[in-house]
Design a protein around this motif. Structure first.
Motif, PDB file in Angstrom:
ATOM      1  N   GLN A 413      -2.891  -1.851  10.457  1.00  0.00           N
ATOM      2  CA  GLN A 413      -3.544  -1.895   9.068  1.00  0.00           C
ATOM      3  C   GLN A 413      -3.671  -3.312   8.434  1.00  0.00           C
ATOM      4  OE1 GLN A 413      -5.134   0.646   7.406  1.00  0.00           O
ATOM      5  NE2 GLN A 413      -4.019   2.457   7.658  1.00  0.00           N
ATOM      6  N   ALA A 414      -2.452  -3.890   8.970  1.00  0.00           N
ATOM      7  CA  ALA A 414      -2.046  -5.224   8.338  1.00  0.00           C
ATOM      8  C   ALA A 414      -3.068  -6.420   9.107  1.00  0.00           C
ATOM      9  CB  ALA A 414      -0.853  -5.699   8.332  1.00  0.00           C
ATOM     10  N   ARG A 415      -3.357  -5.929  10.452  1.00  0.00           N
ATOM     11  CA  ARG A 415      -4.265  -6.753  11.049  1.00  0.00           C
ATOM     12  C   ARG A 415      -5.725  -6.498  10.872  1.00  0.00           C
ATOM     13  NH1 ARG A 415      -1.025  -4.450  15.609  1.00  0.00           N
ATOM     14  NH2 ARG A 415       0.763  -6.118  16.069  1.00  0.00           N
ATOM     15  N   HIS A 416      -6.011  -5.401  10.405  1.00  0.00           N
ATOM     16  CA  HIS A 416      -7.140  -5.191   9.909  1.00  0.00           C
ATOM     17  C   HIS A 416      -7.856  -5.576   8.807  1.00  0.00           C
ATOM     18  CE1 HIS A 416     -10.888  -2.667   9.187  1.00  0.00           C
ATOM     19  NE2 HIS A 416     -10.312  -2.071   8.087  1.00  0.00           N
ATOM     20  N   ASN A 417      -6.896  -5.410   7.821  1.00  0.00           N
ATOM     21  CA  ASN A 417      -7.199  -6.133   6.379  1.00  0.00           C
ATOM     22  C   ASN A 417      -5.933  -6.789   6.007  1.00  0.00           C
ATOM     23  OD1 ASN A 417      -7.569  -6.287   3.466  1.00  0.00           O
ATOM     24  ND2 ASN A 417      -8.806  -4.344   3.327  1.00  0.00           N
ATOM     25  N   PRO A 418      -6.214  -8.213   5.749  1.00  0.00           N
ATOM     26  CA  PRO A 418      -4.840  -8.922   5.362  1.00  0.00           C
ATOM     27  C   PRO A 418      -4.250  -8.434   4.088  1.00  0.00           C
ATOM     28  CG  PRO A 418      -6.628 -10.341   6.062  1.00  0.00           C
ATOM     29  CD  PRO A 418      -7.256  -9.120   5.946  1.00  0.00           C
ATOM     30  N   ASN A 419      -4.974  -7.738   3.215  1.00  0.00           N
ATOM     31  CA  ASN A 419      -4.427  -7.261   1.816  1.00  0.00           C
ATOM     32  C   ASN A 419      -3.282  -6.171   2.012  1.00  0.00           C
ATOM     33  OD1 ASN A 419      -5.813  -9.123   0.441  1.00  0.00           O
ATOM     34  ND2 ASN A 419      -6.993  -7.718  -0.674  1.00  0.00           N
ATOM     35  N   TYR A 420      -3.262  -5.731   3.248  1.00  0.00           N
ATOM     36  CA  TYR A 420      -2.664  -4.336   3.515  1.00  0.00           C
ATOM     37  C   TYR A 420      -1.424  -4.852   4.192  1.00  0.00           C
ATOM     38  CZ  TYR A 420      -6.742  -1.600   2.952  1.00  0.00           C
ATOM     39  OH  TYR A 420      -8.072  -0.894   2.320  1.00  0.00           O
ATOM     40  N   ILE A 421      -0.341  -5.502   3.411  1.00  0.00           N
ATOM     41  CA  ILE A 421       0.931  -6.178   3.740  1.00  0.00           C
ATOM     42  C   ILE A 421       1.821  -5.093   4.435  1.00  0.00           C
ATOM     43  CG2 ILE A 421       2.880  -7.507   3.505  1.00  0.00           C
ATOM     44  CD1 ILE A 421       0.022  -9.133   3.180  1.00  0.00           C
ATOM     45  N   GLY A 422       1.946  -5.111   5.789  1.00  0.00           N
ATOM     46  CA  GLY A 422       3.083  -4.267   6.333  1.00  0.00           C
ATOM     47  C   GLY A 422       2.414  -2.650   6.255  1.00  0.00           C
ATOM     48  N   GLY A 423       1.060  -2.748   6.339  1.00  0.00           N
ATOM     49  CA  GLY A 423       0.466  -1.299   6.152  1.00  0.00           C
ATOM     50  C   GLY A 423       0.240  -0.798   4.610  1.00  0.00           C
ATOM     51  N   ASP A 424       0.865  -1.585   3.702  1.00  0.00           N
ATOM     52  CA  ASP A 424       0.738  -0.827   2.497  1.00  0.00           C
ATOM     53  C   ASP A 424      -0.842  -1.049   1.847  1.00  0.00           C
ATOM     54  OD1 ASP A 424       0.835  -0.514  -0.348  1.00  0.00           O
ATOM     55  OD2 ASP A 424       2.367  -2.190  -0.768  1.00  0.00           O
TER      56      ASP A 424
END
Length: 490
Positions: A413-424
């Protein structure tokens, strides 16, 4: 060189630049463009939408929502209500049951759009549900105004604030079972509160649960025809009609990458703000951004199915959204495990089945299924088998329907969207403190110490959801401070 790769002789391409074309970035750009400003949007991905994208993730013809799927907040948002999604061609489809909560033994709690029908189905706890939500449903627009405010200029409605405050104290404390006598009603409320990705017996998750459950009876939990992409596409179309320009595949790595502009609005996380502007930020503000807490994460699994999910409990086949975890006690235990950094053996699973109302998502006779499970922050684990097991628990035979699946772990998730830090996927831990102090303890959370630079992501109030209000609040400040324009009331 600007977003468009061009620059005029004076060195300024535009009045304002927005970085990020998610719902908040698009909302900010629309507010600025409606004020007559020249605005550009820079988006790092190849498509716009942020957390509201739709794509073929599994098989040809199966359209999956990449992040958000059901949208009560879109109908609650003062900005999107004024924008009028229907007028812009977005059809918000209403499942007969807003959300369902299956339980062992072939039972389920069902949240119908009609509050009285929900009350009737809850038996002994029907009256308790009515007394809990009736006053909030009656004043849902004022409640939405309160929840989606900037948390600094709160609409003063003492009756709404008192009603909400009493219910927050009850549902966010050990008193939370006081009014209930059976299993379905408290499980339903806990399932909704767990959207906060935090142990549900606390003030902030209780607030999330009360708000979302109120909206189920007030406006429903709609699913856009064709996918969540329809919402952001409509916003982008209106923005370009107003003369705005959007540039995809344009990652902004430093503020110096941008042309000179009177205002820059960043739809990025606190970590993203540090990456883009860290060298220019005062050390005290930078320390506050580094101290910002990110929450637990989601492992997202999308399924292509040969038919509808065979839920055992009556009514679940009519629900757009389901919370798959079991009892209130199981939900609390699972969320505490994840908060402690451990994977729950039986995780909380959020399920959306668009095919209940939208036949465009899959070839005829087939279905898509949207799911995620809560996992520890930055987890690399594929938990699709745990998700399948939880669904099988309440829908035996589900596994046999799976044609294909697409897994995106928390780390993915974090790789897909930089705003999703750690998958948050929520833009930061939803604690009481961080609802108010997002992204840093400041009276004005959208401004930064840099002149003309604002942050407008879900890491600012009012927090996560497809509502656009973080972008709206930031843009209204920019209009006043940078352009001397008083924005119209919404």
């Amino acid at each position: 060189m600007g977003c468009a790769g061009e620059q005029d002789q004076g060195g300024t391409v535009t009045d304002a630049i927005v970085v990020g074309a998610g719902p908040n970035g698009l909302a900010a750009a629309l507010v600025l463009a409606n004020a007559g400003l020249q605005v550009e949007i820079c988006e790092a991905a190849s498509t716009i939408g942020g957390g509201a994208r739709t794509a073929e993730l599994t098989l040809p013809g199966f359209r999956h929502d990449v992040c958000s799927a059901a949208h009560p907040m879109a109908l609650a948002s003062p900005f999107l209500r004024a924008f009028d999604l229907a007028r812009h061609g977005v059809e918000m489809l209403q499942p007969p049951v807003a959300y369902a909560h299956p339980l062992d033994g072939g039972r389920a709690g069902l949240a119908w759009r009609d509050l009285d029908r929900t009350v009737e189905g809850l038996g002994r706890d029907g009256r308790a549900w009515k007394s809990l939500f009736g006053p909030l449903v009656d004043r849902w627009q004022r409640l939405s105004g309160l929840a989606l405010s900037d948390q600094r200029h709160i609409p003063l409605d003492l009756r709404v604030m008192a009603s909400l405050g009493l219910r927050l104290v009850e549902q966010g404390s050990p008193l939370w079972n006081l009014r209930f006598r059976t299993q379905a009603a408290p499980a339903m409320l806990t399932g909704v509160s767990s959207h906060a990705s935090s142990p549900p017996r606390a003030l902030a998750p209780a607030g999330v649960g009360l708000m979302l459950a109120t909206l189920a009876h007030a406006v429903g939990w709609p699913i856009p025809r064709g996918g969540s992409q329809a919402i952001v596409d409509a916003m982008a179309a209106e923005f370009t009609r107003l003369g705005g320009r959007i540039f995809t595949d344009h990652r902004v790595r430093k503020l110096s990458d941008l042309p000179r502009a009177r205002a820059v609005l960043l739809d990025v996380s606190p970590a993203g703000l540090l990456d883009i502007a860290g060298d220019e930020l005062p050390s005290r503000y930078a320390r506050r951004l580094r101290a910002f807490r990110y929450g637990t994460a989601a492992c997202k699994v999308d399924f292509a199915l040969s038919g509808p999910v065979p839920w055992t409990a009556e009514g679940c086949d009519q629900a757009g959204t389901l919370h798959v975890i079991g009892s209130r006690e199981e939900a609390l235990a699972a969320e505490r495990e994840v908060a402690a950094g451990r994977h729950a053996e039986r995780p909380y699973v959020l399920v959306v089945q668009p095919g209940v109302v939208d036949e465009t998502r899959a070839p005829k006779g087939h279905h898509t299924l949207w799911t995620y499970a809560h996992v520890p922050h930055d987890s690399p684990r594929d938990v699709s088998e745990a998700i399948i097991a939880q669904i099988e628990r309440f829908a035996p035979g589900f596994r046999d329907l799976i044609l294909a699946k697409h897994v995106r772990t928390a780390r993915d998730q974090a790789r897909h969207n930089p705003n999703y830090i750690g998958g948050d996927i929520g833009g930061g831990a939803l604690t009481t403190w961080q609802l108010l102090a997002r992204p840093a303890p400041r009276w004005d959370p959208y401004t930064t110490p840099l002149r003309g630079v604002y942050i407008c992501s879900a890491s600012t109030p009012p927090g996560p959801g497809v509502h656009g209000m973080s972008g709206v609040h930031a843009a209204r400040r920019a209009l006043r401070r940078r352009f001397g324009i008083e924005p119209p009331a919404i």
